[in-house]
Design a protein around this motif. Structure first.
Motif, mmCIF file in Angstrom:
data_model
loop_
_atom_site.group_PDB
_atom_site.id
_atom_site.type_symbol
_atom_site.label_atom_id
_atom_site.label_comp_id
_atom_site.label_asym_id
_atom_site.label_seq_id
_atom_site.Cartn_x
_atom_site.Cartn_y
_atom_site.Cartn_z
ATOM 1 N N ARG A 235 -5.143 27.749 59.454
ATOM 2 C CA ARG A 235 -4.129 28.534 60.167
ATOM 3 C C ARG A 235 -2.707 28.032 59.919
ATOM 4 N N SER A 350 -7.151 28.270 71.197
ATOM 5 C CA SER A 350 -7.629 29.539 70.645
ATOM 6 C C SER A 350 -8.939 29.987 71.292
ATOM 7 N N ILE A 398 -8.428 35.890 66.619
ATOM 8 C CA ILE A 398 -7.334 35.053 66.147
ATOM 9 C C ILE A 398 -6.587 34.350 67.274
ATOM 10 N N ILE A 401 -0.945 35.818 68.632
ATOM 11 C CA ILE A 401 -0.333 36.384 67.431
ATOM 12 C C ILE A 401 1.165 36.596 67.619
ATOM 13 N N GLU A 450 2.279 35.995 58.202
ATOM 14 C CA GLU A 450 0.984 35.695 57.586
ATOM 15 C C GLU A 450 -0.157 35.778 58.588
ATOM 16 N N ARG A 451 0.115 35.442 59.831
ATOM 17 C CA ARG A 451 -0.930 35.566 60.848
ATOM 18 C C ARG A 451 -1.287 37.036 61.079
ATOM 19 N N ILE A 462 -5.397 31.335 55.973
ATOM 20 C CA ILE A 462 -4.024 31.829 55.826
ATOM 21 C C ILE A 462 -3.476 31.599 54.420
#
Length: 477
Positions: A235, A350, A398, A401, A450-451, A462
């Motif tokens: 990540r 997360s 994910i 974000i 990119e996320r 990533i």
């Protein structure tokens, strides 16, 4: 000679006409069937040649990876798998590819191998699909802000401030690395450096964007940012792109409204305009997950996951309420969480964020009003003196974000917070000036591009959604 791209040819509008197409050979079968791709679509166009009419020298050059110009007639296909094909009249070889050394062969390559060939991996179906989606997302982001009264602002890449306060920054200097000038105390004298002070690559354009929002109303940045964090996780990148809108006269509620509308809009754009690529990426993901244990499988196919965002209202939950839900959840009580939730003030991980989205609320979630001690100095302090007007948007698969907040517009409160954290006023005198001259309620948020691409493509690392990843011990290409 005018050429037509593969995407247009596959529409069939030029049927029975002579066409010219340029591209790269994906496969060449039976000395007769060339699968040609030019990057305009995930799909190839089949070109059928009469090898007896070709010169032997040209035939030997038609290998996977070779660049060709093909002239022929577009006709209905006689075989399966395509509606149209080209009956070849002429082939011009722009550049051959040695089949013994060309690394991108028509077989499955590991993502790890392809990272070592980052200059050629874009020729694979997976990476061409990812990068077309990335391009479409970039366009959708600019389109959204331009259509909603925002002005694009180019934040400086070289800066003397650390917006995040983490201290993990890349230094920018023109001083000699062997004999830098020293102060009387024996430390590097940055007054002798190019800018006359210590400078770094930016970690965020937010603080500078605030200055422009306080005159233009609504601005956004979309540029590169840098973190010198020695992390090798799936990540983290050392160089990545950030979208950071800042809006004058927006409180936290308006900020959350905008963020939700924005992210739904850009995802809806790719659902409409990147269907072939998304279907390919979804199939790739499903094929990959068939080999995993049942418990490790993703709960949602890619396109369903994207529609999960566009079709659901985001649930807004205070941090305090979220902590109560997590503390009393089965994974926490049964010690299934890696990081157990014991008390108010914990920094959510997360696993906690995904539980709230995927198991508890079953929709995207916006958490707000976080403890002040785990958030940045510029976030507006609430009346309780313990929480700040921060918000994070959480997605399935994910976690966080988007992160944003209502900014602290009160000069005295901001000074107190900076003093408590040891941030010298002289370093951010210009930022404090915004609170002296025409201060007003204002807000903003940040989205790591990119996320977003990672979420939109279903990729697991990533490093595979940016053209040339920059990570610890890796600055190749």
């Amino acid at each position: 000679m005018t050429s037509t791209n593969v995407k247009e040819l596959l529409k069939g509008n030029l049927l029975l006409q002579e066409v010219t197409v340029n591209g790269w050979v994906k496969t060449f079968r039976s000395n007769r069937f060339i699968a040609l791709n030019d990057g305009s679509t995930i799909n190839n166009i089949q070109c059928v040649v009469d090898f007896e009419s070709l010169e032997e020298g040209i035939l030997k050059q038609i290998n996977t990876g070779a660049a060709l110009r093909i002239i022929g007639t577009l006709v209905e296909s006689q075989g399966k798998g395509q509606n149209v094909e080209i009956q070849v009249k002429e082939i011009i070889v722009h550049g051959g590819a040695d089949p013994e050394t060309y690394p991108i062969q028509p077989k499955r390559h590991s993502l790890e191998f392809l990272r070592e060939k980052a200059h050629l991996r874009i020729r694979t179906n997976t990476f061409s699909a990812v990068m077309r989606v990335r391009s479409a997302l970039s366009f959708a982001i600019h389109q959204y802000f331009q259509q909603n009264g925002f002005y694009n602002f180019h934040a400086p890449i070289i800066t003397g401030s650390d917006a995040e306060g983490a201290g993990e920054m890349f230094r920018v200097t023109a001083l000699s690395d062997k004999k830098p000038p020293l102060t009387d105390a024996g430390e590097v004298d940055y007054k002798e450096d190019f800018f006359g002070k210590e400078t770094n690559l930016t970690v965020s354009g937010q603080l500078e964007a605030e200055t422009y929002a306080m005159a233009l109303g609504k601005v956004y940045t979309f540029g590169p940012t840098f973190r010198a964090e020695n992390s090798n996780t799936s990540r983290h990148l050392a160089e990545f792109w950030m979208i950071e809108p800042e809006m004058a006269f927006y409180d936290l509620d308006a900020n959350m409204d905008l963020a939700e509308d924005f992210i739904k809009n850009v995802i809806a754009y790719i659902l409409e305009n990147c269907q072939d690529d998304l279907h390919f990426l979804e199939k790739r993901l499903l094929d990959e997950e068939k080999s995993k244990p049942q418990t490790d499988r993703s709960p949602m196919p890619l396109i369903e996951k994207l529609k999960f965002v566009t079709d659901n209202s985001f649930k807004r939950v205070s941090y305090t309420e979220a902590i109560d839900i997590l503390r009393n959840s089965k994974p926490n009580k049964k010690k299934k969480f890696q990081y157990l939730i014991d008390e108010w003030g914990a920094d959510l991980q997360s696993e906690h964020e995904r539980f709230l989205v995927e198991k508890h609320f079953k929709c995207p979630v916006i958490l707000f009003d976080y403890p002040a001690k785990i958030k940045a100095f510029y976030m507006r302090l609430n009346e309780d003196g313990k929480t700040v007007r921060a918000m994070d948007i959480l997605f399935p698969g994910i976690g966080e974000i988007v992160g944003g907040s209502q900014r602290e517009e009160r000069l005295d409160v901001l000074k107190e917070k900076m003093a408590a954290l040891g941030i010298p006023e002289e370093e951010l005198w210009w930022y404090l000036d915004l609170r002296k001259f025409g201060s007003a309620v204002h807000s903003g948020f940040g989205l790591g591009f990119e996320r977003l691409v990672l979420f939109a493509t279903g990729m697991g690392n990533i490093r595979d959604v940016i053209p040339f990843p920059r990570t610890p011990q890796n600055a190749e290409f």
